[in-house]
Enzyme design. Structure first.
Site, PDB file in Angstrom:
ATOM      1  CB  CYS A 130      -0.971  -0.012   1.174  1.00 13.75           C
ATOM      2  SG  CYS A 130      -0.228  -0.442   2.748  1.00 13.75           S
ATOM      3  CG  HIS A 243      -0.612   4.261   4.283  1.00 15.22           C
ATOM      4  ND1 HIS A 243      -1.372   4.063   5.410  1.00 15.22           N
ATOM      5  CD2 HIS A 243      -0.113   3.035   3.953  1.00 15.22           C
ATOM      6  CE1 HIS A 243      -1.342   2.786   5.742  1.00 15.22           C
ATOM      7  NE2 HIS A 243      -0.596   2.135   4.879  1.00 15.22           N
TER       8      HIS A 243
END
Ligand code: A2P
Length: 332
Positions: A130, A243
Site C-alpha cells: 500500500c 497513508h
C-alpha cells in the site's frame, strides 16, 4: 451484451475485503455471481452487495470451482496455500498479499504505470504494497520525465493498513485513555493512541523492516527500473485511514517544482494539492475515501543535486489495495 464474471473475494470480511465490494459496486464491475469467503469464524454472517445480502462462506479447497476471478486479501499464508488451488480451478487470482510480489513469473501491477505487464500472467497477478502504491503514483510521472536515481522517504501509515482489529485497537485505546485507564497494546507492539511507532512489520538483519524494503524491491519491478534505490523509514501513526509519505528524490535531470507539478497533473489517478499561500496540502482526513492520490509540498530539494521533495497522501485501502485490485480485474 458485455460479459459478466463470477467473482470470489477471499477475506471479504476484512478491512480491504469490504472495500473491494464497495469499489466493485461503485465502478459497476460486471459481476454475475459473487462468492464471499473468510475464516470459519465468519461463516453464515452476511455482507451487502448492491441489493443483495450475501452469505459469507468458509474458505475451502472447493471454493473456486465456478469462479473466473478471485480477489485475495486474507494475508500471505492464505494466499500461498489457496491461490495455487484457485489457479488450478481456472480462476485468475489478483493477490493483495506480499506472497508473490517478487516472484518473476507473477506480474506486479499498478495499472496506470505498468498495466501492460498484466498480459504475461500465468494465473496470478500481485497487487503492490500500500505505501509503495501511494508513493509510486507520485514518483512515476516524475521518473518518466526526469529519471529517478534514488529516494529517501518516511511514511506516516494509518492503522487500517494493519486490518480491522487494528482500527478497533486505536478506537478502544483512545476511549480507555480518555477515561483515565491504561492502554493494552495487542495488534501493535506499543500504545498507538497519542503516539507514533517507528516500526511497521518485522525487522530484517540490515536494521530495516520488511515493509521499508518494499518501495525499492517492488518499485524496481513496477517501474522497470532495476537500479532504483530507496531508503525508507516506515512509521505507524494514530490515523484511521490514508497513508502519507514524505519523499526526497534524486533525478538524473534537473527538475523544477513547476515542471514536477505539470508532470504529476498530467498523470491519471494522482492530483496536485499544493498551495502554501492558503496552507493547502493533502492530509489523511481529506484524502480518506478518495480514489486518487494527492501530492503537495513540492519543492526543489536543498540538499541534493537534481533533487525534489514532496508529500504524497493516498487512501491505502483504495489505491493501495482494493481499488488497484479491481482496476487489475477490469484490465483483465
Ligand atoms: P475473518 O473475518 O473470518 O477472520 P483484516 O486484514 O482486516 O484483519 O482481514 C483479514 C481477512 O482475512 C478477514 O476477512 C478474515 O476473515 C480473513 N481470514 C483470516 N484467516 C482466515 C482463514 N484461515 N481462512 C479464510 N479467511 C481468513
Amino acid at each position: 451484451m458485455s460479459k459478466e464474471y463470477r467473482i470470489a473475494v477471499v477475506g471479504a470480511t476484512g478491512a480491504v475485503g469490504v472495500e473491494m465490494l464497495r469499489v466493485m459496486e461503485r465502478r459497476n464491475f460486471p459481476v454475475s455471481k459473487l462468492k464471499l469467503l473468510a475464516s470459519p469464524r465468519s461463516a453464515g454472517t452476511t455482507l451487502k452487495f448492491r441489493d443483495d445480502e450475501i452469505m459469507v462462506e468458509p474458505l475451502g479447497v472447493n471454493s473456486f470451482e465456478d469462479i473466473d476471478v478471485a480477489l485475495f486479501s486474507a494475508g500471505g499464508g492464505i494466499s500461498k496455500e489457496y491461490a495455487p488451488i484457485a489457479v488450478q480451478s481456472r480462476a485468475v487470482v489478483v493477490d493483495n498479499s506480499s506472497a508473490f510480489r517478487l516472484q518473476q513469473d507473477v506480474p506486479l501491477v499498478i495499472p496506470e504505470i505498468n498495466g501492460g505487464d498484466i498480459a504475461a500472467h500465468k494465473g496470478i497477478i500481485a497487487n503492490p504494497n500500500c505505501t509503495t502504491a501511494v508513493a509510486l503514483m507520485a514518483l512515476y510521472p516524475l521518473h518518466q520525465k526526469f529519471r529517478v536515481k534514488r529516494v529517501i522517504a518516511s511514511s506516516y501509515q494509518a492503522v487500517s493498513g494493519a486490518g480491522a482489529r487494528a482500527i478497533e485497537e486505536l478506537k478502544s485505546q483512545v476511549k480507555t485513555l480518555a477515561g483515565g485507564g491504561a492502554a493494552k497494546p495487542e495488534v501493535f507492539p506499543h500504545q498507538i493512541a497519542f503516539n507514533v511507532i517507528p516500526q511497521v512489520d518485522s525487522f530484517l538483519e540490515s536494521g530495516y523492516t520488511k515493509e521499508e524494503m518494499k518501495l525499492q524491491e517492488e518499485g524496481r519491478r513496477i517501474m522497470h527500473h532495476p537500479n532504483f534505490r530507496a531508503s525508507v523509514t516506515c512509521v505507524r501513526v494514530p490515523v484511521y485511514r490514508a497513508h502519507s509519505v514524505a519523499v526526497t528524490a534524486e533525478f538524473e535531470s534537473p527538475v523544477a517544482a513547476y515542471e514536477a507539478r505539470e508532470a504529476i497533473s498530467a498523470f491519471p489517478g494522482v492530483r496536485i494539492c499544493d498551495d502554501t499561500s492558503s496552507q493547502s496540502y493533502p492530509m489523511p482526513l481529506e484524502v480518506a475515501g478518495q480514489d486518487d492520490c494527492f501530492v503537495g509540498r513540492i519543492r526543489a530539494d536543498c540538499a541534493l543535486e537534481n533533487g525534489l521533495s514532496f508529500w504524497v497522501c493516498g487512501d491505502q485501502l483504495l489505491k493501495g489495495a482494493a481499488l488497484n485490485a479491481v482496476q487489475i480485474a477490469e484490465a483483465l
